[in-house]
Structure formats: structure tokens, C-alpha cells
Motif scaffolding. Structure first.
Motif, PDB file in Angstrom:
ATOM      1  N   VAL A  83      19.455  48.443  -8.450  1.00  0.00           N
ATOM      2  CA  VAL A  83      18.920  48.986  -7.196  1.00  0.00           C
ATOM      3  C   VAL A  83      18.204  50.307  -7.451  1.00  0.00           C
ATOM      4  CG1 VAL A  83      19.557  49.985  -4.961  1.00  0.00           C
ATOM      5  CG2 VAL A  83      20.568  47.822  -5.692  1.00  0.00           C
ATOM      6  N   ILE A  84      18.809  51.179  -8.252  1.00  0.00           N
ATOM      7  CA  ILE A  84      18.205  52.484  -8.546  1.00  0.00           C
ATOM      8  C   ILE A  84      16.852  52.321  -9.243  1.00  0.00           C
ATOM      9  CG2 ILE A  84      18.446  54.578  -9.938  1.00  0.00           C
ATOM     10  CD1 ILE A  84      21.478  54.398  -9.464  1.00  0.00           C
ATOM     11  N   ILE A  85      16.788  51.448 -10.247  1.00  0.00           N
ATOM     12  CA  ILE A  85      15.543  51.230 -10.987  1.00  0.00           C
ATOM     13  C   ILE A  85      14.450  50.694 -10.076  1.00  0.00           C
ATOM     14  CG2 ILE A  85      14.437  49.852 -12.796  1.00  0.00           C
ATOM     15  CD1 ILE A  85      17.048  50.049 -14.369  1.00  0.00           C
ATOM     16  N   PHE A  86      14.785  49.699  -9.260  1.00  0.00           N
ATOM     17  CA  PHE A  86      13.783  49.096  -8.387  1.00  0.00           C
ATOM     18  C   PHE A  86      13.360  50.029  -7.261  1.00  0.00           C
ATOM     19  CE2 PHE A  86      14.905  44.992 -10.311  1.00  0.00           C
ATOM     20  CZ  PHE A  86      13.623  44.476 -10.478  1.00  0.00           C
ATOM     21  N   ILE A  87      14.264  50.907  -6.816  1.00  0.00           N
ATOM     22  CA  ILE A  87      13.890  51.890  -5.792  1.00  0.00           C
ATOM     23  C   ILE A  87      12.835  52.848  -6.349  1.00  0.00           C
ATOM     24  CG2 ILE A  87      14.699  53.931  -4.548  1.00  0.00           C
ATOM     25  CD1 ILE A  87      17.282  52.466  -4.005  1.00  0.00           C
ATOM     26  N   PHE A  88      13.092  53.383  -7.542  1.00  0.00           N
ATOM     27  CA  PHE A  88      12.145  54.312  -8.156  1.00  0.00           C
ATOM     28  C   PHE A  88      10.826  53.625  -8.478  1.00  0.00           C
ATOM     29  CE2 PHE A  88      15.886  57.043  -8.913  1.00  0.00           C
ATOM     30  CZ  PHE A  88      15.343  58.264  -8.547  1.00  0.00           C
ATOM     31  N   TRP A  89      10.899  52.352  -8.901  1.00  0.00           N
ATOM     32  CA  TRP A  89       9.661  51.619  -9.199  1.00  0.00           C
ATOM     33  C   TRP A  89       8.850  51.409  -7.929  1.00  0.00           C
ATOM     34  CZ3 TRP A  89       7.696  46.908  -7.531  1.00  0.00           C
ATOM     35  CH2 TRP A  89       6.534  46.492  -8.197  1.00  0.00           C
ATOM     36  N   THR A  90       9.500  50.985  -6.853  1.00  0.00           N
ATOM     37  CA  THR A  90       8.793  50.737  -5.594  1.00  0.00           C
ATOM     38  C   THR A  90       8.212  52.024  -5.030  1.00  0.00           C
ATOM     39  OG1 THR A  90      10.282  48.895  -5.097  1.00  0.00           O
ATOM     40  CG2 THR A  90       9.020  49.794  -3.263  1.00  0.00           C
ATOM     41  N   PHE A 144       9.491  51.693   2.435  1.00  0.00           N
ATOM     42  CA  PHE A 144       9.529  50.433   1.708  1.00  0.00           C
ATOM     43  C   PHE A 144      10.622  50.445   0.641  1.00  0.00           C
ATOM     44  CE2 PHE A 144       5.303  49.643   3.495  1.00  0.00           C
ATOM     45  CZ  PHE A 144       5.401  48.300   3.785  1.00  0.00           C
ATOM     46  N   SER A 145      10.871  51.610   0.069  1.00  0.00           N
ATOM     47  CA  SER A 145      11.949  51.720  -0.920  1.00  0.00           C
ATOM     48  C   SER A 145      13.300  51.465  -0.274  1.00  0.00           C
ATOM     49  CB  SER A 145      11.922  53.112  -1.567  1.00  0.00           C
ATOM     50  OG  SER A 145      10.700  53.348  -2.227  1.00  0.00           O
ATOM     51  N   LEU A 146      13.500  52.006   0.930  1.00  0.00           N
ATOM     52  CA  LEU A 146      14.753  51.782   1.650  1.00  0.00           C
ATOM     53  C   LEU A 146      14.885  50.315   2.066  1.00  0.00           C
ATOM     54  CD1 LEU A 146      14.825  54.987   3.890  1.00  0.00           C
ATOM     55  CD2 LEU A 146      16.128  54.539   1.805  1.00  0.00           C
ATOM     56  N   MET A 147      13.760  49.703   2.438  1.00  0.00           N
ATOM     57  CA  MET A 147      13.790  48.274   2.768  1.00  0.00           C
ATOM     58  C   MET A 147      14.193  47.453   1.549  1.00  0.00           C
ATOM     59  SD  MET A 147      10.332  47.995   5.108  1.00  0.00           S
ATOM     60  CE  MET A 147      10.349  46.195   5.096  1.00  0.00           C
ATOM     61  N   LEU A 148      13.742  47.903   0.378  1.00  0.00           N
ATOM     62  CA  LEU A 148      14.086  47.212  -0.865  1.00  0.00           C
ATOM     63  C   LEU A 148      15.583  47.265  -1.118  1.00  0.00           C
ATOM     64  CD1 LEU A 148      13.005  45.762  -3.411  1.00  0.00           C
ATOM     65  CD2 LEU A 148      12.895  48.001  -4.497  1.00  0.00           C
ATOM     66  N   VAL A 149      16.204  48.379  -0.786  1.00  0.00           N
ATOM     67  CA  VAL A 149      17.656  48.517  -0.956  1.00  0.00           C
ATOM     68  C   VAL A 149      18.373  47.426  -0.169  1.00  0.00           C
ATOM     69  CG1 VAL A 149      19.649  49.983  -0.543  1.00  0.00           C
ATOM     70  CG2 VAL A 149      17.528  50.993  -1.369  1.00  0.00           C
ATOM     71  N   ASN A 155      20.452  40.128  -1.556  1.00  0.00           N
ATOM     72  CA  ASN A 155      20.364  39.187  -2.677  1.00  0.00           C
ATOM     73  C   ASN A 155      21.621  39.218  -3.537  1.00  0.00           C
ATOM     74  OD1 ASN A 155      17.898  38.238  -1.938  1.00  0.00           O
ATOM     75  ND2 ASN A 155      16.742  39.300  -3.517  1.00  0.00           N
ATOM     76  N   TYR A 156      22.188  40.432  -3.666  1.00  0.00           N
ATOM     77  CA  TYR A 156      23.410  40.558  -4.462  1.00  0.00           C
ATOM     78  C   TYR A 156      24.547  39.784  -3.811  1.00  0.00           C
ATOM     79  CZ  TYR A 156      27.386  42.691  -6.826  1.00  0.00           C
ATOM     80  OH  TYR A 156      28.529  42.895  -7.538  1.00  0.00           O
ATOM     81  N   SER A 157      24.617  39.853  -2.479  1.00  0.00           N
ATOM     82  CA  SER A 157      25.653  39.100  -1.753  1.00  0.00           C
ATOM     83  C   SER A 157      25.458  37.605  -1.937  1.00  0.00           C
ATOM     84  CB  SER A 157      25.600  39.457  -0.266  1.00  0.00           C
ATOM     85  OG  SER A 157      25.831  40.835  -0.084  1.00  0.00           O
ATOM     86  N   VAL A 158      24.184  37.157  -1.882  1.00  0.00           N
ATOM     87  CA  VAL A 158      23.882  35.742  -2.093  1.00  0.00           C
ATOM     88  C   VAL A 158      24.261  35.319  -3.504  1.00  0.00           C
ATOM     89  CG1 VAL A 158      22.014  34.041  -2.251  1.00  0.00           C
ATOM     90  CG2 VAL A 158      22.042  35.700  -0.373  1.00  0.00           C
ATOM     91  N   ASP A 159      24.006  36.215  -4.463  1.00  0.00           N
ATOM     92  CA  ASP A 159      24.322  35.918  -5.864  1.00  0.00           C
ATOM     93  C   ASP A 159      25.819  35.752  -6.063  1.00  0.00           C
ATOM     94  OD1 ASP A 159      23.715  35.601  -8.611  1.00  0.00           O
ATOM     95  OD2 ASP A 159      24.411  37.654  -8.956  1.00  0.00           O
ATOM     96  N   VAL A 160      26.594  36.605  -5.405  1.00  0.00           N
ATOM     97  CA  VAL A 160      28.055  36.513  -5.508  1.00  0.00           C
ATOM     98  C   VAL A 160      28.543  35.186  -4.942  1.00  0.00           C
ATOM     99  CG1 VAL A 160      30.226  37.475  -4.660  1.00  0.00           C
ATOM    100  CG2 VAL A 160      28.414  39.001  -5.467  1.00  0.00           C
ATOM    101  N   LEU A 185       7.170  39.382  -1.538  1.00  0.00           N
ATOM    102  CA  LEU A 185       6.554  39.611  -0.240  1.00  0.00           C
ATOM    103  C   LEU A 185       6.581  41.087   0.131  1.00  0.00           C
ATOM    104  CD1 LEU A 185       7.909  36.558   1.793  1.00  0.00           C
ATOM    105  CD2 LEU A 185       5.597  36.900   0.913  1.00  0.00           C
ATOM    106  N   LEU A 186       7.688  41.767  -0.212  1.00  0.00           N
ATOM    107  CA  LEU A 186       7.808  43.184   0.093  1.00  0.00           C
ATOM    108  C   LEU A 186       6.742  43.990  -0.642  1.00  0.00           C
ATOM    109  CD1 LEU A 186       9.447  45.389   1.547  1.00  0.00           C
ATOM    110  CD2 LEU A 186      10.880  45.536  -0.477  1.00  0.00           C
TER     111      LEU A 186
END
Length: 309
Positions: A83-90, A144-149, A155-160, A185-186
């Protein structure tokens, strides 16, 4: 131990990282020194400095993400780190796209020649409002970064749940399609500022054609300062659009890398190409911008003289 393929990837990505950081750092440093000397900063330099900072962040995140994906894929099982990596990337990704669009629009307003009331109003207001515009770009990117969170947590919940079902039913394959759609899409919302850049590009071309026709009616020489300024800005916008579409084409391909036989090799190639966007466009900005180009020439001359001594 790394194999030959891994070593080549590390050499290339390290080289891109160094060139990208030096190029964008150079843009920021030159404008900062000029700001200190004159105690004021032009709108162009202000946008370029913010753009350079955002690209240094983007390059750093992309290189880190590439190294983790290729050499330490198990790290992505840690949801918090992912989550941290993708937030900074977005955040850095959207910031540099919006800032580049602001630069394209600013050049368009200063160079183009139209008599439409809206154009004239924007032309008068752009210098005064640019700080608020960039602040608004930061707010949009942060949103958009917060939306990504929220998307990643979902997705993590779905993965579990998927893993739990896999353990119960013994199903050996879980589709990766749900992971593709939300993230893609995001990030495709970045097409909005690109459309603005495209509009600026076509209007610049139209303005250049009109100006060239007017010059031909009055002068024998079609080359003048306004024509050269039009051509220079069109080159900047064209290079941005080229590198952007290359960057996002690679981004979309990375979502389908798991379908390829050589998934790791595909990720390596895509990561190398993707970094060319924040690297290549910044180098073109240095070449096209008179102040940055002249400063680089002075640095090279001083270095040459130092070497001779």
C-alpha cells in the motif's frame, strides 16, 4: 546469486536512476540558484522546479518497485508495504502528469495568439493563479492516492477470502483479473490532463499555421521569434505526449505480464522502458529551455577548463 539477465537489468536501471536524478536535480538546482540571485522566480521556472521534484520522487519509487518486483516478489505479500509503495507511486505519478500539463498549458497561453475572450482571460490570470493551480493538482493527486488505499484494502480482503476458499476447496488457480480492473481504471483517470495537453497541442499547431500565413503576407522570411517559440513549445508538448503514451502502454502491459511465459523478463523490460518517461522528457526540457541549456554549457566549459588546468 544474480544471473546475467539480472545483472544487465541492475546496470540499466541504475544508469537510468542516476541520469534521471541528475537531470531533474539539475533543473531544480539551476532554478533555485536563479531564484536566490534574483529573489523572485518566473512562472515557468516555478512549474519546472515542482515538475522536477515530482519526477525525482517518481523515478525513485519506480526503481524501488522494479527491484522489489524482480528480486524480492515475496515482499508484496506484506499488504502494508504494498500500500505504501503504490500510494507514493500514484501520488508522484499524478503530480508529474498534472505539473507537465500545467507547463504545456502555460506555454500555450503565452505563445499562442487567439482573440477568444476565455483565452485572453486565462492568459492574463495564469501568472497570478499558478500557485493555486499547482496546489489544486496536489490535492487531486492526493485524493487519488487515498482512493488507491481503499482499492488496495478491498483487494486485500478479496485475496484473503480467495486464499481461504482455495484452502477449503483445493482450487489451484485464482484469477488475477479482479486485481487488474480497479488499479488500471483508477490510473487511467490520468487521461484527463493528457486530453488537456492534446487540446493545447492542436491549438498551438493552429496558432502556428495562422501566424505563418500572416508572416508570409507581410515578410519574405517566415522565421521570426514567434514562429520559433511556437515550434519550440510544440516540440515540448509532442515529446511529453510521446513519452506519456509509451509509459502508459508499458503500464497496461505490466498488468498482463502474468500471462506471458517469461514473466520476470517482461517486467524487467517494461520497467526499463517506463522510466524513460520521467527521464527523457526532462532531458528534452533542458535542451529546449534556453536558460537551462546555457547553464549546462557553462558547466561543461568550466569543467573543460578545470581539466586543462
Amino acid at each position: 546469486m544474480f544471473n546475467t539477465k539480472d545483472n544487465i537489468f541492475m546496470i540499466i536501471i541504475t544508469g537510468e536512476f542516476i541520469i534521471g536524478m541528475l537531470g531533474n536535480g539539475y533543473i531544480g538546482l539551476v532554478n533555485w540558484i536563479d531564484w536566490i540571485k534574483k529573489r523572485k522566480i518566473s512562472t515557468t521556472d516555478y512549474i519546472l522546479t515542482n515538475l522536477a521534484i515530482s519526477r525525482m520522487c517518481l523515478i525513485s519509487v519506480m526503481v524501488l518497485n522494479g527491484i522489489i518486483m524482480v528480486f524480492y516478489p515475496d515482499v508484496y505479500e506484506n499488504n502494508k508495504l504494498m500500500v505504501i509503495i503504490f500510494i507514493f507511486w500514484t501520488l508522484s505519478n499524478y503530480l508529474n502528469i498534472w505539473f507537465a500539463t500545467c507547463l504545456n498549458v502555460f506555454y500555450f497561453l503565452k505563445i499562442a495568439n487567439f482573440s477568444h475572450p476565455l483565452f485572453l482571460w486565462l492568459k492574463r490570470r495564469i501568472d497570478k493563479e499558478i500557485r493555486w493551480i499547482l496546489l489544486g493538482c496536489f490535492a487531486i493527486s492526493l485524493l487519488f492516492s487515498l482512493m488507491l488505499v481503499m482499492v488496495l484494502n478491498c483487494n486485500y480482503s478479496v485475496d484473503v477470502i480467495a486464499k481461504h476458499k482455495k484452502n477449503i476447496t483445493g482450487i489451484s488457480h485464482v484469477s488475477k483479473i479482479p486485481y487488474f480492473n480497479p488499479l488500471t481504471l483508477l490510473n487511467l483517470f490520468a487521461i484527463v490532463p493528457v486530453i488537456v495537453s492534446l487540446i493545447s497541442f492542436f491549438l498551438l499547431v493552429k496558432s502556428l499555421r495562422r501566424h505563418t500565413k500572416q508572416i508570409k503576407l507581410h515578410f519574405t522570411d517566415c522565421r521570426d521569434l514567434s514562429t520559433e517559440a511556437h515550434v519550440r513549445v510544440i516540440k515540448i508538448v509532442t515529446s511529453f505526449l510521446f513519452f506519456f503514451f509509451l509509459y502508459y502502454a508499458v503500464f497496461l502491459l505490466m498488468n498482463f505480464s502474468y500471462l506471458m511465459t517469461e514473466e520476470k523478463l517482461a517486467i524487467m523490460m517494461e520497467e526499463i522502458i517506463a522510466i524513460l518517461y520521467p527521464l527523457g522528457h526532462s532531458l528534452i526540457l533542458i535542451v529546449v529551455n534556453n536558460k537551462l541549456r546555457q547553464a549546462s554549457v557553462r558547466v561543461l566549459m568550466c569543467r573543460k577548463i578545470a581539466c586543462m588546468l
